[in-house]
Write a protein that holds these residues in place. Structure first.
Motif, PDB file in Angstrom:
ATOM      1  N   LYS A 745      17.483   7.417   1.560  1.00 41.39           N
ATOM      2  CA  LYS A 745      18.107   7.213   0.309  1.00 41.39           C
ATOM      3  C   LYS A 745      17.256   6.789  -0.703  1.00 41.39           C
ATOM      4  N   PRO A 746      17.781   7.155  -2.066  1.00 37.39           N
ATOM      5  CA  PRO A 746      16.778   6.903  -3.154  1.00 37.39           C
ATOM      6  C   PRO A 746      15.922   5.646  -3.233  1.00 37.39           C
ATOM      7  N   LEU A 747      16.254   4.641  -2.808  1.00 36.34           N
ATOM      8  CA  LEU A 747      15.589   3.329  -2.772  1.00 36.34           C
ATOM      9  C   LEU A 747      14.533   3.240  -1.655  1.00 36.34           C
ATOM     10  N   GLN A 748      15.081   4.054  -0.522  1.00 38.41           N
ATOM     11  CA  GLN A 748      14.141   4.072   0.776  1.00 38.41           C
ATOM     12  C   GLN A 748      13.019   5.151   0.296  1.00 38.41           C
ATOM     13  N   MET A 749      13.194   6.198  -0.325  1.00 35.99           N
ATOM     14  CA  MET A 749      12.189   7.080  -0.527  1.00 35.99           C
ATOM     15  C   MET A 749      11.173   6.420  -1.579  1.00 35.99           C
ATOM     16  N   VAL A 750      11.743   5.661  -2.703  1.00 32.49           N
ATOM     17  CA  VAL A 750      10.644   5.001  -3.340  1.00 32.49           C
ATOM     18  C   VAL A 750       9.891   3.958  -2.706  1.00 32.49           C
ATOM     19  N   GLN A 751      10.587   3.344  -1.884  1.00 28.68           N
ATOM     20  CA  GLN A 751       9.451   2.349  -0.885  1.00 28.68           C
ATOM     21  C   GLN A 751       8.547   3.039  -0.245  1.00 28.68           C
ATOM     22  N   TYR A 752       9.153   3.900   0.604  1.00 25.23           N
ATOM     23  CA  TYR A 752       8.324   4.981   1.328  1.00 25.23           C
ATOM     24  C   TYR A 752       7.209   5.549   0.523  1.00 25.23           C
ATOM     25  N   ILE A 753       7.244   6.119  -0.394  1.00 24.01           N
ATOM     26  CA  ILE A 753       6.178   6.687  -1.350  1.00 24.01           C
ATOM     27  C   ILE A 753       5.177   5.577  -1.652  1.00 24.01           C
ATOM     28  N   LYS A 754       5.783   4.701  -1.898  1.00 23.76           N
ATOM     29  CA  LYS A 754       4.852   3.738  -2.774  1.00 23.76           C
ATOM     30  C   LYS A 754       4.118   2.871  -1.709  1.00 23.76           C
ATOM     31  N   LYS A 755       4.585   2.620  -0.483  1.00 25.17           N
ATOM     32  CA  LYS A 755       3.931   1.812   0.473  1.00 25.17           C
ATOM     33  C   LYS A 755       3.257   2.587   1.592  1.00 25.17           C
ATOM     34  N   THR A 756       3.645   3.889   1.963  1.00 26.33           N
ATOM     35  CA  THR A 756       2.787   4.620   2.828  1.00 26.33           C
ATOM     36  C   THR A 756       2.380   5.952   2.133  1.00 26.33           C
ATOM     37  N   ALA A 757       3.133   6.801   1.381  1.00 27.57           N
ATOM     38  CA  ALA A 757       2.510   8.154   1.304  1.00 27.57           C
ATOM     39  C   ALA A 757       1.450   8.096   0.144  1.00 27.57           C
ATOM     40  N   LEU A 758       1.692   7.117  -0.778  1.00 27.72           N
ATOM     41  CA  LEU A 758       0.402   7.173  -1.740  1.00 27.72           C
ATOM     42  C   LEU A 758      -0.748   6.538  -1.222  1.00 27.72           C
ATOM     43  N   PRO A 759      -0.691   5.451  -0.420  1.00 29.00           N
ATOM     44  CA  PRO A 759      -1.976   4.904   0.307  1.00 29.00           C
ATOM     45  C   PRO A 759      -2.725   5.824   1.061  1.00 29.00           C
ATOM     46  N   LEU A 760      -1.828   6.764   1.738  1.00 32.97           N
ATOM     47  CA  LEU A 760      -2.089   7.855   2.711  1.00 32.97           C
ATOM     48  C   LEU A 760      -2.940   8.817   2.293  1.00 32.97           C
ATOM     49  N   ALA A 761      -2.474   9.276   1.078  1.00 32.88           N
ATOM     50  CA  ALA A 761      -3.064  10.271   0.256  1.00 32.88           C
ATOM     51  C   ALA A 761      -4.777   9.673  -0.400  1.00 32.88           C
ATOM     52  N   ILE A 762      -4.724   8.601  -0.681  1.00 31.03           N
ATOM     53  CA  ILE A 762      -5.743   8.309  -1.224  1.00 31.03           C
ATOM     54  C   ILE A 762      -6.928   8.130  -0.337  1.00 31.03           C
ATOM     55  N   THR A 763      -6.484   7.446   0.946  1.00 35.00           N
ATOM     56  CA  THR A 763      -7.424   7.270   1.946  1.00 35.00           C
ATOM     57  C   THR A 763      -7.983   8.549   2.503  1.00 35.00           C
ATOM     58  N   ALA A 764      -6.879   9.637   2.757  1.00 35.81           N
ATOM     59  CA  ALA A 764      -7.459  10.674   3.268  1.00 35.81           C
ATOM     60  C   ALA A 764      -8.365  11.552   2.349  1.00 35.81           C
ATOM     61  N   PHE A 765      -8.196  11.327   1.111  1.00 36.93           N
ATOM     62  CA  PHE A 765      -9.085  11.962  -0.011  1.00 36.93           C
ATOM     63  C   PHE A 765     -10.359  11.311   0.062  1.00 36.93           C
ATOM     64  N   THR A 766     -10.218  10.032  -0.097  1.00 37.34           N
ATOM     65  CA  THR A 766     -11.787   9.313  -0.364  1.00 37.34           C
ATOM     66  C   THR A 766     -12.632   9.028   0.905  1.00 37.34           C
ATOM     67  N   THR A 767     -11.773   8.814   1.900  1.00 37.40           N
ATOM     68  CA  THR A 767     -12.608   8.343   3.154  1.00 37.40           C
ATOM     69  C   THR A 767     -12.778   9.690   3.911  1.00 37.40           C
ATOM     70  N   PHE A 768     -12.004  10.447   3.981  1.00 33.78           N
ATOM     71  CA  PHE A 768     -12.225  11.460   4.875  1.00 33.78           C
ATOM     72  C   PHE A 768     -12.481  12.912   4.212  1.00 33.78           C
ATOM     73  N   SER A 769     -12.422  13.130   2.983  1.00 32.08           N
ATOM     74  CA  SER A 769     -12.661  14.285   2.110  1.00 32.08           C
ATOM     75  C   SER A 769     -11.440  15.459   2.616  1.00 32.08           C
ATOM     76  N   ARG A 770     -10.301  15.076   2.916  1.00 28.10           N
ATOM     77  CA  ARG A 770      -9.225  15.770   2.990  1.00 28.10           C
ATOM     78  C   ARG A 770      -8.479  15.990   1.612  1.00 28.10           C
ATOM     79  N   CYS A 771      -9.157  16.634   0.850  1.00 31.95           N
ATOM     80  CA  CYS A 771      -8.841  16.810  -0.864  1.00 31.95           C
ATOM     81  C   CYS A 771      -7.547  17.577  -0.855  1.00 31.95           C
ATOM     82  N   ASN A 772      -7.284  18.727  -0.080  1.00 27.59           N
ATOM     83  CA  ASN A 772      -6.262  19.730  -0.467  1.00 27.59           C
ATOM     84  C   ASN A 772      -5.185  19.175   0.374  1.00 27.59           C
TER      85      ASN A 772
END
Length: 891
Positions: A745-772
């Motif tokens: 649902k929209p609220l669940q999607m917002v919470q998932y992106i904010k709490k999980t997807a966004l930190p996952l992308a930043i960690t994968a980029f900065t720590t493991f060089s998974r840029c693309n």
């Protein structure tokens, strides 16, 4: 008298030298005619090529004083093998003993003061002399055993890792005077000498010389390799090695380092620790360990069979050796020349088979025991490696798992930071550099055991790269084991795993039972073996059920055999289940058994846990996922009716499972054979078998997958659980041709992106060089939020274009929903701006300034409308934009 005789010798030599003769040595640059002392890139040490000290054997004879010609020429034309402190410092060529009568063995005297200045070399400046004494340790050995060479390289690599310069040499392989002179200078200049002694090495006068020389200087550290002092002393009894044996025994009593096949790692660590203490290098910080075994799973105490396969893998990796003794060779040899000839003959009688391969693939069907075989090999031979690195080979997780290994071996694979000047590398270059660093550390002289478990494809899933891009053809001292269902992987040597024999299969079922079954029950066990096709996984589950339920095999066979699966045929129509129909019944029985308990925590942990990544999951995370699931009792009523007899027989087990904690429920799944316990993280962690995952995903509801996604918000350490975060992203967004499985649902999607997807992308980029991959995830998140915005717009349009009566009827009901939607819409819009700004910041690190500027301007527009021009978040986005513009102009 000795000193006076030596002075007369030196005077005689100097008097015969023409003062006009140039004493400079002409050293050839050829790699085959001169020793090479080049340290690796990671070492900042200088070589001891021009050390001012001379050989301990270089005594000058008065009867044959050297002429001016022989003084100026020291380079011979005999080809030699390089002598160095790199991985190529173990030469393979040897003396030419075709004419033993021409072999001259110099007489040695160790009563001289050390050091001495050479009279045959040119002068060395004090500044250069300080650089030339940089080698701290000399490591000498002798023999053709490839495992001996491997051990010595390992010691040298560990010493250099601790900042100790080490020079490794087998001097018997040098055929010219120059190579020996270089090695002798190093011997005289080092602080300590490590001599690796085998059973026959002291028969070589050079090794005996090293033992006596370092022993007299009291800086000898002997390492006994595959032998002991008694064997060495018995072999050399009556030979001219009494002094070497006495010094060896005296020094061995202090250090006591004896290396055998089961303690290589301990001996290397002990040797390095002794040298660190003696050299005052205790300040060198060691990598902190968390007291966790690098092998993710404990040793299986009930492992049976596979001895032939284990011996084959050992032979492929380490080769084999058989030393043949000939007592007739040891008779009547008194002087050193005879000892040299005897040592050569004994080495000719030694037959060492070199390692045939460094990469082995174990191929077989699902449940055949490939992982168990690799796990048993890792536990048996872990002491022969510095570390055992276990990597999951599943397609979408292989790349991340390889990058996760950087945390174990201590390699930094983080992405480049922001640069104001200089060249900015592209994302492809940064990702390539990250894998290059891992490959450089893994595949060198430091021995690692890399196990890639359950490899699904030869090509990398994300970018389709060839497997050779991840595993080079030359793996150095590292060995690689790949388990796969593929019949062949690239050009690697493949071992086809066959089913267990009947005796081993029966032992696998009854291994945990102390009492033997009667003959009638043994026949039932043979039926189990026949029905399961000797599947190791199926036999292990049957053995677990018999052990936990304490029922007879006949009762268990009757209960499982009467289960009907007609109503579920549509869900289990894959070829694997068609060929393993009885195994499907066994798993249905396990599910029904768990459903019969009053506490369904274990069942809910199973149904939700299989949607995580195929890697160990903590019991706390499984319990968090289970808490978002309702009791699945109703879904299994049909199967429960078919198994009333079994539930009656197992009533004792069912009643005992009424109250179980998270930890106990997770261990229950291990006891039933559906999962195995892992020790990669503190606490209780389990990993489900791949067959269990496929079965539970087919049978379990999609509600379990949604519960898995909701539980990811409780993940503490994102780096240790990054695989599970990626698994949740695959479920929500889908990747490539796979559609999303869970609709939020929209609220669940917002919470998932904010709490999980966004930190996952930043960690994968900065720590493991998974840029693309990180940027692609952020783009997908942005598109998902735009779809949510469109749904809000369509709802508003539908409400505005509706009839007046419809509006009045729905007005009271929709007031609360409208307020909720307004808050959600605001969160969606601001989160979209955050994603745009994050993408712009990451694009800046790869030099994509134009695209980043466009995204940043869109972010500023959104925040200006929603928050105002002077809001802190708006000003931060403007600062990011100014940085992008400034760097675009500079670079």
């Amino acid at each position: 008298m000795n000193q006076e005789h030596l002075s007369n010798n030196i005077s005689g030599v100097i008097s015969t030298i023409d003062p006009m003769v140039n004493l400079t040595i002409k050293i050839s640059n050829s790699s085959t005619n001169s020793p090479t002392l080049i340290s690796p890139a990671s070492s900042a040490f200088y070589s001891a090529l021009q050390s001012p000290y001379i050989s301990p054997r270089a005594t000058i004879d008065d009867s044959n004083p050297p002429s001016s010609t022989t003084t100026t020429t020291t380079t011979t034309t005999t080809p030699t093998t390089p002598l160095s402190s790199t991985s190529d410092d173990i030469p393979s060529t040897s003396y030419n003993f075709s004419d033993p009568t021409k072999l001259t063995v110099p007489r040695i005297s160790f009563s001289f003061p050390v050091p001495r200045i050479s009279v045959t070399k040119g002068s060395v400046s004090p500044a250069l002399s300080s650089k030339l004494r940089s080698c701290d340790v000399y490591l000498g050995f002798h023999g053709k055993n490839p495992n001996l060479t491997r051990f010595c390289k390992w010691v040298r690599s560990e010493l250099e890792l601790q900042g100790i310069a080490c020079f490794v040499a087998d001097r018997s392989n040098y055929a010219d005077t120059q190579s020996h002179e270089v090695a002798d200078r190093v011997i005289c200049s080092v602080s300590f000498g490590v001599v690796v002694v085998t059973k026959y090495s002291l028969l070589n006068y050079l090794v005996s010389e090293e033992v006596r020389f370092f022993g007299q200087k009291k800086n000898l550290i002997p390492v006994l390799f595959d032998t002991n002092l008694n064997e060495v002393a018995d072999l050399l009894d009556g030979k001219n090695c009494k002094e070497a044996i006495e010094l060896l025994m005296k020094c061995h009593e202090v250090v006591k380092v004896e290396a055998n096949e089961g303690n290589w790692r301990c001996c290397v660590g002990k040797t390095v620790g002794i040298l660190k203490g003696k050299l005052g290098r205790k300040s060198v910080a060691d990598k902190e360990s968390e007291n966790l075994d690098e092998i993710p799973f404990c040793k299986n105490r009930f492992f049976v069979g596979r001895e032939r396969e284990l011996a084959e893998i050992e032979n492929l990796f380490f080769g084999s050796g058989d030393v043949q003794e000939n007592e007739s060779m040891t008779e009547g040899l008194a002087d050193e020349e005879d000892e040299v000839l005897m040592g050569r003959k004994l080495l000719k009688g030694s037959k060492y088979k070199k390692a045939k391969s460094s990469v082995v693939c174990i191929s077989g069907g699902s449940g055949m025991g490939k992982t168990e075989l690799a796990l048993e090999f890792a536990h048996r031979y872990s002491q022969r490696y510095k570390l055992v690195i276990w990597v999951g080979g599943e397609g979408e997780y292989l790349r991340q798992n390889l990058l996760n290994s950087s945390l174990i071996i201590g390699v930094d694979v983080s992405a480049d930071g922001e640069k104001e000047r200089g060249r900015i590398r592209s994302f492809d270059e940064q990702e390539t550099e990250a894998f290059k660093r891992i490959r450089q550390e893994l595949f060198r002289d430091m021995p690692y055991l890399l196990i890639i478990d359950n490899l699904e494809t030869e090509n990398e899933w994300w970018e389709g790269k060839d497997l050779h891009d991840l595993i080079p053809r030359n793996t150095g001292s590292t060995h690689v084991i790949i388990t796969t269902r593929l019949p062949k992987v690239m050009s690697f040597r493949t071992m086809q795993l066959q089913p267990l024999t009947l005796s081993d299969a029966l032992m696998l079922i009854t291994g945990r039972r102390k009492k033997e079954y009667p003959a009638q029950e043994v026949e039932i066990l043979k039926k189990f073996d026949e029905k399961l096709g000797r599947s190791s996984f199926g036999l292990w589950v049957i053995g677990s059920l018999l052990c936990e339920l304490t029922i007879l095999p006949s009762a268990l066979f009757q209960a499982i055999n009467q289960i009907l699966v007609d109503e579920t045929t549509s869900r289990f129509d894959e070829p694997f289940w068609e060929n393993n129909y009885f195994l499907l019944k066994v798993l249905i029985f396990c599910i029904t058994l768990l459903n019969g308990t009053k506490n369904h925590l274990a069942l809910r942990m199973l149904l939700s846990g299989v949607w995580f990544a195929p890697s160990p999951v903590s019991s706390n995370l499984l319990a968090a996922a289970a808490s978002h699931m309702s009791s699945p009792t109703n879904r299994f009523k049909k199967w429960a009716k078919k198994t009333n007899l079994t539930l009656f027989c197992c009533s004792g087990f069912i009643n005992s499972q009424s109250r179980k904690t998270e930890h106990e429920s997770a261990l229950l799944l291990v006891k039933l054979g559906l999962a195995r316990r892992s020790n990669t993280q503190p606490g209780c962690c389990i990993m489900f078998h791949s067959i269990t995952q496929v079965f539970a995903k087919r049978k379990g509801p999609l509600l379990a997958a949604k519960a898995t996604i909701q539980s990811t918000r409780k993940i503490g350490n994102q780096i240790l659980n990054i695989d599970h975060l990626w698994a949740s992203a695959f479920l929500v967004f889908g990747y490539k041709s796979d559609p999303p499985l869970v609709q939020l649902k929209p609220l669940q999607m917002v919470q998932y992106i904010k709490k999980t997807a966004l930190p996952l992308a930043i960690t994968a980029f900065t720590t493991f060089s998974r840029c693309n991959s990180a940027l692609e995830l952020l783009k997908i998140c942005t598109n998902a939020l735009e779809e949510v915005e469109k749904s809000f717009v369509s709802q508003i349009e539908d409400w505005c274009h509706g009839s007046l009566c419809w509006k009045k009827k729905k007005k009271k009901k929709s007031n609360l929903n409208q307020k909720t939607d307004e808050y959600v819409w605001q969160d969606v819009t601001l989160l979209k701006a955050t994603l745009l700004e994050t993408r712009a910041k990451l694009l800046l690190r790869g030099g994509y300034f134009d695209y980043g500027e466009e995204l940043c301007r869109t972010c500023i527009s959104i925040r200006t409308v929603m928050l105002g021009h002077n809001h802190a978040q708006t000003l931060a986005a403007q600062e990011t934009l100014s940085k992008l513009v400034r760097l675009r102009c500079k670079i």
